[in-house]
Design a protein around this motif. Structure first.
Motif, PDB file in Angstrom:
ATOM      1  N   ALA A  61       0.827  -1.208   0.000  1.00 57.58           N
ATOM      2  CA  ALA A  61       0.000   0.000   0.000  1.00 57.58           C
ATOM      3  C   ALA A  61       0.863   1.260   0.000  1.00 57.58           C
ATOM      4  O   ALA A  61       0.557   2.241  -0.694  1.00 57.58           O
ATOM      5  N   MET A  62       1.941   1.246   0.777  1.00 55.65           N
ATOM      6  CA  MET A  62       2.839   2.393   0.825  1.00 55.65           C
ATOM      7  C   MET A  62       3.492   2.625  -0.540  1.00 55.65           C
ATOM      8  O   MET A  62       3.594   3.771  -1.012  1.00 55.65           O
ATOM      9  N   ALA A  63       3.939   1.543  -1.181  1.00 50.01           N
ATOM     10  CA  ALA A  63       4.564   1.663  -2.501  1.00 50.01           C
ATOM     11  C   ALA A  63       3.579   2.262  -3.507  1.00 50.01           C
ATOM     12  O   ALA A  63       3.921   3.191  -4.260  1.00 50.01           O
ATOM     13  N   PHE A  64       2.356   1.757  -3.528  1.00 47.14           N
ATOM     14  CA  PHE A  64       1.364   2.263  -4.464  1.00 47.14           C
ATOM     15  C   PHE A  64       0.986   3.713  -4.160  1.00 47.14           C
ATOM     16  O   PHE A  64       0.782   4.521  -5.060  1.00 47.14           O
ATOM     17  N   PHE A  65       0.897   4.058  -2.878  1.00 45.25           N
ATOM     18  CA  PHE A  65       0.557   5.424  -2.482  1.00 45.25           C
ATOM     19  C   PHE A  65       1.596   6.417  -3.004  1.00 45.25           C
ATOM     20  O   PHE A  65       1.263   7.529  -3.427  1.00 45.25           O
ATOM     21  N   LEU A  66       2.864   6.002  -2.987  1.00 51.30           N
ATOM     22  CA  LEU A  66       3.951   6.867  -3.452  1.00 51.30           C
ATOM     23  C   LEU A  66       4.322   6.605  -4.913  1.00 51.30           C
ATOM     24  O   LEU A  66       5.370   7.010  -5.385  1.00 51.30           O
ATOM     25  N   LYS A  67       3.412   5.889  -5.593  1.00 53.01           N
ATOM     26  CA  LYS A  67       3.530   5.657  -7.039  1.00 53.01           C
ATOM     27  C   LYS A  67       4.831   4.960  -7.429  1.00 53.01           C
ATOM     28  O   LYS A  67       5.533   5.348  -8.371  1.00 53.01           O
ATOM     29  N   LYS A  68       5.132   3.900  -6.694  1.00 55.47           N
ATOM     30  CA  LYS A  68       6.278   3.049  -7.001  1.00 55.47           C
ATOM     31  C   LYS A  68       5.793   1.622  -7.255  1.00 55.47           C
ATOM     32  O   LYS A  68       4.759   1.199  -6.702  1.00 55.47           O
ATOM     33  N   PRO A  69       6.511   0.866  -8.073  1.00 57.25           N
ATOM     34  CA  PRO A  69       6.202  -0.568  -8.162  1.00 57.25           C
ATOM     35  C   PRO A  69       6.380  -1.205  -6.781  1.00 57.25           C
ATOM     36  O   PRO A  69       7.290  -0.825  -6.034  1.00 57.25           O
ATOM     37  N   ALA A  70       5.521  -2.133  -6.433  1.00 61.83           N
ATOM     38  CA  ALA A  70       5.697  -2.911  -5.210  1.00 61.83           C
ATOM     39  C   ALA A  70       6.556  -4.117  -5.565  1.00 61.83           C
ATOM     40  O   ALA A  70       6.132  -4.987  -6.331  1.00 61.83           O
ATOM     41  N   VAL A  71       7.769  -4.149  -5.031  1.00 64.23           N
ATOM     42  CA  VAL A  71       8.731  -5.213  -5.355  1.00 64.23           C
ATOM     43  C   VAL A  71       8.918  -6.053  -4.098  1.00 64.23           C
ATOM     44  O   VAL A  71       9.546  -5.614  -3.130  1.00 64.23           O
ATOM     45  N   ILE A  72       8.371  -7.256  -4.124  1.00 65.57           N
ATOM     46  CA  ILE A  72       8.361  -8.128  -2.951  1.00 65.57           C
ATOM     47  C   ILE A  72       9.570  -9.054  -2.961  1.00 65.57           C
ATOM     48  O   ILE A  72       9.832  -9.748  -3.942  1.00 65.57           O
ATOM     49  N   SER A  73      10.281  -9.077  -1.855  1.00 62.18           N
ATOM     50  CA  SER A  73      11.358 -10.048  -1.655  1.00 62.18           C
ATOM     51  C   SER A  73      10.791 -11.276  -0.950  1.00 62.18           C
ATOM     52  O   SER A  73      10.179 -11.157   0.116  1.00 62.18           O
ATOM     53  N   SER A  74      10.965 -12.450  -1.558  1.00 55.99           N
ATOM     54  CA  SER A  74      10.499 -13.691  -0.940  1.00 55.99           C
ATOM     55  C   SER A  74      11.402 -14.830  -1.386  1.00 55.99           C
ATOM     56  O   SER A  74      11.245 -15.374  -2.482  1.00 55.99           O
ATOM     57  N   HIS A  75      12.351 -15.202  -0.545  1.00 55.33           N
ATOM     58  CA  HIS A  75      13.364 -16.175  -0.932  1.00 55.33           C
ATOM     59  C   HIS A  75      12.800 -17.595  -1.068  1.00 55.33           C
ATOM     60  O   HIS A  75      11.731 -17.912  -0.547  1.00 55.33           O
ATOM     61  N   ARG A  76      13.570 -18.425  -1.758  1.00 58.13           N
ATOM     62  CA  ARG A  76      13.174 -19.827  -1.971  1.00 58.13           C
ATOM     63  C   ARG A  76      12.879 -20.550  -0.670  1.00 58.13           C
ATOM     64  O   ARG A  76      12.012 -21.452  -0.628  1.00 58.13           O
ATOM     65  N   ILE A  77      13.572 -20.195   0.398  1.00 56.10           N
ATOM     66  CA  ILE A  77      13.414 -20.861   1.691  1.00 56.10           C
ATOM     67  C   ILE A  77      11.946 -20.991   2.103  1.00 56.10           C
ATOM     68  O   ILE A  77      11.556 -21.943   2.772  1.00 56.10           O
ATOM     69  N   ASN A  78      11.115 -20.044   1.649  1.00 57.44           N
ATOM     70  CA  ASN A  78       9.700 -20.051   2.029  1.00 57.44           C
ATOM     71  C   ASN A  78       8.876 -21.100   1.297  1.00 57.44           C
ATOM     72  O   ASN A  78       7.755 -21.401   1.717  1.00 57.44           O
ATOM     73  N   PHE A  79       9.421 -21.651   0.212  1.00 60.84           N
ATOM     74  CA  PHE A  79       8.612 -22.483  -0.679  1.00 60.84           C
ATOM     75  C   PHE A  79       9.114 -23.910  -0.846  1.00 60.84           C
ATOM     76  O   PHE A  79       8.579 -24.660  -1.660  1.00 60.84           O
TER      77      PHE A  79
END
Length: 355
Positions: A298-316
């Motif tokens: 929401a913060m990224a979109f509010f400031l008109k930036k792409p939302a770039v999510i970090s999610s490493h392989r360890i989670n999957f």
């Protein structure tokens, strides 16, 4: 949320609600199995201090199939599914050959050989390419391997813990296990040897193309460490997008310290596009929850930036803990469903599509 606000202030803006998911470490062995983990603990090596040693291991066919299933279930208003940029290393150490040469010479094997040698992972490349064909999973380049070769070879002849770990097929005893280490053995490009770095990048990118059938157009250096003066070299190798965090960590010529260079969204003077990760979904390592990630988006979109999510392989991956994988996949699906509910006009892109 002040830190998140400040993170999104600099750089180019967009009116579109763009979501990018970047996931590192694919192809790397890390902790081979539970036997190795328990044996190293018994030897007094505190691998339990590292979430990556507890949960991260080579992905299996089932791991990847499960992840693609979750991605394909979720749709935005246009009927498009989320896209996950999977950053692969393309080789792993060849432990047997290194041992035969008394730890004086480094040998590697391509990830195709690593996968084929382990039945549960024998179809990973095929499944990854199927995901690419349907537009939800895109391999990109994370380095030739996830080990600092010169540093590791030095440790193998001077450090008993690293030699013991080698005997169990592990190199990844990182700084969360041994904080007193001058640098992380996981950081391939923490080096002032430009020839080594350039050769690793060039041969790694060529091997990536050989494995996947296309050239990687984006790159994320492992551990976010890369010599700042060689960023221009990446463009000469066909890299158009540099993934990363708020800072690029560049090796200093003094000791093994690192110099921070602030990064911002958008193109630099050389034409290279910089993506800055401003959201996290890292439940295995950092315990992040869906609500927290949604606030960052929401913060990224509010400031008109792409939302770039970090999610490493360890989670999957579930080779060391199916429970960890399965719980994270449920949370991941919940996150993605919440995204399309709150922002039905969200646009999903791979990292290499933002240029």
């Amino acid at each position: 949320m002040l830190a998140e606000f400040l993170l999104n202030l600099n750089g180019e803006r967009t009116r579109k609600k763009i979501l990018v998911i970047e996931s590192d470490d694919w192809g790397s062995i890390r902790m081979p199995n539970q036997t190795a983990y328990k044996s190293l603990l018994d030897l007094g090596i505190p691998v339990n201090h590292s979430a990556y040693c507890k949960f991260d291991t080579l992905e299996s066919n089932q791991d990847l199939a499960n992840l693609l299933e979750v991605l394909s279930k979720v749709k935005n208003a246009k009927g498009e599914s989320p896209k996950l940029t999977a950053n692969f290393v393309v080789s792993n150490p060849d432990f047997e050959k290194i041992k035969q040469e008394n730890f004086t010479t480094y040998f590697s094997e391509p990830i195709t050989k690593t996968f084929q040698s382990l039945t549960p992972s024998s179809k990973v490349i095929d499944i990854a390419l199927e995901g690419a064909d349907i537009g939800i999973f895109k391999p990109q380049f994370h380095g030739k391997e996830h080990v600092n070769v010169p540093f590791w070879l030095q440790l193998l002849t001077t450090n008993k813990d690293f030699k013991d770990a080698f005997d169990y097929g592990l190199w990844g005893l990182s700084k969360d296990i041994f904080p007193e280490m001058s640098k992380s053995v996981q950081a391939t490009y923490h080096s002032n040897d430009d020839v080594y770095v350039k050769n690793s990048i060039a041969t790694g990118l060529n091997l990536f193309e050989e494995i996947f059938g296309f050239r990687s157009r984006s790159f994320i250096p492992n551990n976010y460490i890369f010599p700042s003066h060689l960023v221009g070299f990446l463009s000469s190798q066909g890299i158009e997008v540099l993934q990363g965090m708020k800072y690029l960590l560049s090796p200093s010529t003094v000791n093994d310290s690192l110099v921070k260079f602030r990064r911002k969204f958008g193109r630099d003077s050389s034409g290279l596009t910089h993506l800055v990760r401003n959201c996290r979904f890292e439940p295995s390592e950092q315990g992040t929850k869906v609500d927290q990630t949604l606030k960052e988006i929401a913060m990224a979109f509010f400031l008109k930036k792409p939302a770039v999510i970090s999610s490493h392989r360890i989670n999957f991956v579930g080779g060391l803990s199916e429970k960890n994988r399965d719980e994270n996949l449920i949370e991941f699906q919940s996150l993605l469903q919440s995204v399309v509910q709150q922002w039905p006009d969200v646009e999903f892109l791979f990292s290499n599509e933002i240029t």
